[in-house]
Design an enzyme around this catalytic site. Structure first.
Site, PDB file in Angstrom:
ATOM      1  CD  GLU A 165      -2.752  -1.292   2.562  1.00 18.64           C
ATOM      2  OE1 GLU A 165      -2.698  -0.387   3.251  1.00 18.64           O
ATOM      3  OE2 GLU A 165      -3.780  -2.191   2.678  1.00 18.64           O
ATOM      4  CG  HIS A 202      -9.719  -6.152   1.099  1.00 16.75           C
ATOM      5  ND1 HIS A 202      -9.833  -7.355   1.913  1.00 16.75           N
ATOM      6  CD2 HIS A 202      -8.239  -5.760   1.420  1.00 16.75           C
ATOM      7  CE1 HIS A 202      -8.869  -7.635   2.486  1.00 16.75           C
ATOM      8  NE2 HIS A 202      -7.781  -6.870   2.233  1.00 16.75           N
TER       9      HIS A 202
HETATM   10  C1  XIL Z   1      -5.944  -6.409   8.399  1.00 22.36           C
HETATM   11  C2  XIL Z   1      -6.273  -7.672   9.466  1.00 22.36           C
HETATM   12  O1  XIL Z   1      -7.265  -8.632   8.837  1.00 22.36           O
HETATM   13  C3  XIL Z   1      -6.722  -7.456  10.552  1.00 22.36           C
HETATM   14  O2  XIL Z   1      -6.952  -8.452  11.491  1.00 22.36           O
HETATM   15  C4  XIL Z   1      -5.869  -6.257  11.244  1.00 22.36           C
HETATM   16  O3  XIL Z   1      -6.635  -5.802  12.265  1.00 22.36           O
HETATM   17  C5  XIL Z   1      -5.836  -5.063  10.173  1.00 22.36           C
HETATM   18  O4  XIL Z   1      -5.422  -5.504   8.954  1.00 22.36           O
HETATM   19  N1  XIL Z   1      -4.780  -4.784   3.923  1.00 22.36           N
HETATM   20  C6  XIL Z   1      -3.990  -5.619   4.283  1.00 22.36           C
HETATM   21  C7  XIL Z   1      -4.030  -6.548   5.428  1.00 22.36           C
HETATM   22  O5  XIL Z   1      -2.671  -5.572   3.632  1.00 22.36           O
HETATM   23  O6  XIL Z   1      -3.079  -6.530   6.139  1.00 22.36           O
HETATM   24  C8  XIL Z   1      -5.108  -5.804   6.208  1.00 22.36           C
HETATM   25  O7  XIL Z   1      -5.440  -6.930   7.349  1.00 22.36           O
HETATM   26  C9  XIL Z   1      -6.454  -5.763   5.467  1.00 22.36           C
HETATM   27  C10 XIL Z   1      -6.123  -4.605   4.443  1.00 22.36           C
END
Ligand code: XIL
Length: 378
Positions: free
Chosen positions: A181, A260
């Site tokens: 990111e 996502h």
């Molecule tokens: C999320 C996890 O699922 C949670 O448990 C934590 O509290 C926050 O992060 N992008 C990513 C992941 O690269 O690492 C993230 O995971 C979700 C968004």
């Protein structure tokens, strides 16, 4: 994603039962005992349904938001969870257990137990591991973010971290999300939010890849981000950056879209096309964190139509990856709503994974299974 954490424990742990009508008659909670006698149950499992060399993965629940929930560490204590994890998947990604705040809680102390346990589990079950992540603006420990370091010290801290963590698992990690990111949605580098880029300049990104490659020459090194499924300002920024880095000989091997997704928005129909342009640069591509959240009705129970739409999104994401030559890793961000991060981070939304809280398979599970089988057979 950086949505604000908004939901209380009560909401996060509310059971989201599915209407019976929404569950196919063959659904069974993770065991193969109910499979028809003539069916080959083994090939009903996602990992075996997949074509040779195509890895189907999941996040391994632990750390992060789980620390504030009223259940013990899922990976360590949930037997049913572990059983499904080993049976259904050929790749695992520590959800939080290799992030900076978890694995490097103090400047001079690493916490490897949980990550070690996941890598050992993977090996026992013939699974590969995706390492996540080494250079990110989020989930960094306070000692780092609030520390008072010179540039030289900070550089040494990052280098030592990468050498230590990547080196520890050298030869045992298939893909590393080296940089996570680093761009915002407008395609600008996160020069303020990301401590490394802010303090050390954008050149630090290339160094992170170089150090990771030295520590584990076998691991494939990735850029990973959300909202880069389609062709847009953010994915264009990666497309430009990767070309520059490759021209300089920086060891970048892959580009991955987290995935996502939400049924609020249409499916990013140019996902395959987008992956193809990175593939054409000689990179591997991957889907690394797929989940498909939805606005839950007041009952908390998704409708059949919502579950069908969700299944369609899962299926389209998988099909796009299967269609691209070097997209060989497809990971969902958890397989059960029981432990999903979605209700904790997105108010009013949930049911984002392929199984209910009771491990009952949803239409999305069967869509993945069937598309994997088709790809394997054809
Ligand atoms: C999320 C996890 O699922 C949670 O448990 C934590 O509290 C926050 O992060 N992008 C990513 C992941 O690269 O690492 C993230 O995971 C979700 C968004």
């Amino acid at each position: 994603m950086r949505p604000v954490r908004i939901v209380t424990l009560a909401l996060a742990t509310t059971a989201l039962a599915l209407p019976l009508a929404a569950i196919p008659a063959t659904a069974d909670p993770g065991s193969d005992h109910q499979a028809a006698p003539h069916s080959n149950a083994k090939f009903d499992r996602l990992r075996h349904a997949a074509p040779e060399g195509f890895f189907v993965g999941t996040a391994v629940a632990g750390g992060g938001h789980h620390l504030e929930q009223d259940y013990p560490d899922p990976f360590t204590y949930d037997k049913e969870y572990r059983k499904i994890l080993s049976r259904q998947f050929s790749s695992v990604s520590p959800e939080n257990q290799m992030k900076w705040d978890f694995i490097h809680p103090e400047r001079d102390r690493y916490r490897f137990d949980e990550a070690d346990a996941i890598v050992d589990f993977a090996e026992r079950h013939g699974q590969v591991v995706r390492g996540h992540t080494l250079l990110w603006h989020s989930q960094n420990p306070a000692w780092l973010e609030q520390g008072d370091f010179t540039d030289e010290e900070l550089r040494a801290i990052l280098r030592e971290h990468i050498e230590t963590v990547v080196g520890r698992y050298a030869g045992r990690i298939q893909q590393w999300d080296v940089a996570n990111e680093i761009f915002d949605d407008a395609g600008n580098l996160r020069t303020e939010q990301n401590i490394w880029i802010r303090e050390l300049g954008p050149g630090i990104v290339a160094d992170a890849f170089r150090w990771a490659h030295e520590a584990d020459p076998e691991a494939k090194l990735f850029f990973n981000d959300y909202n880069v499924e389609g062709r847009n300002a953010k994915s264009n920024a990666y497309y430009e950056l990767v070309q520059d880095l490759l021209a300089e000989g920086v060891p970048v091997h892959g580009f991955s879209a987290q995935g996502h997704l939400s049924t609020r928005w249409g499916f990013p129909g140019d996902l395959e096309q987008n992956l193809r342009r990175f593939d054409a640069l000689g990179l591997e591509t991957a889907i690394t964190e797929l989940d498909v959240r939805m606005d839950l009705p007041e009952s908390g129970v998704p409708t059949e139509a919502q579950l069908e739409q969700q299944a369609d999104y899962y299926d389209q994401a998988l099909s796009a990856c299967l269609a691209v030559a070097n997209c060989n890793s497809f990971t969902i961000w958890g397989f059960t709503d029981k432990y999903s991060w979605v209700p904790v981070f997105f108010q009013g939304q949930g049911s984002a994974t392929v199984m209910t809280e009771d491990f009952v398979r949803k239409p999305a599970f069967f869509a993945l299974q069937s598309t994997l089988k088709d790809a394997r057979n054809g």
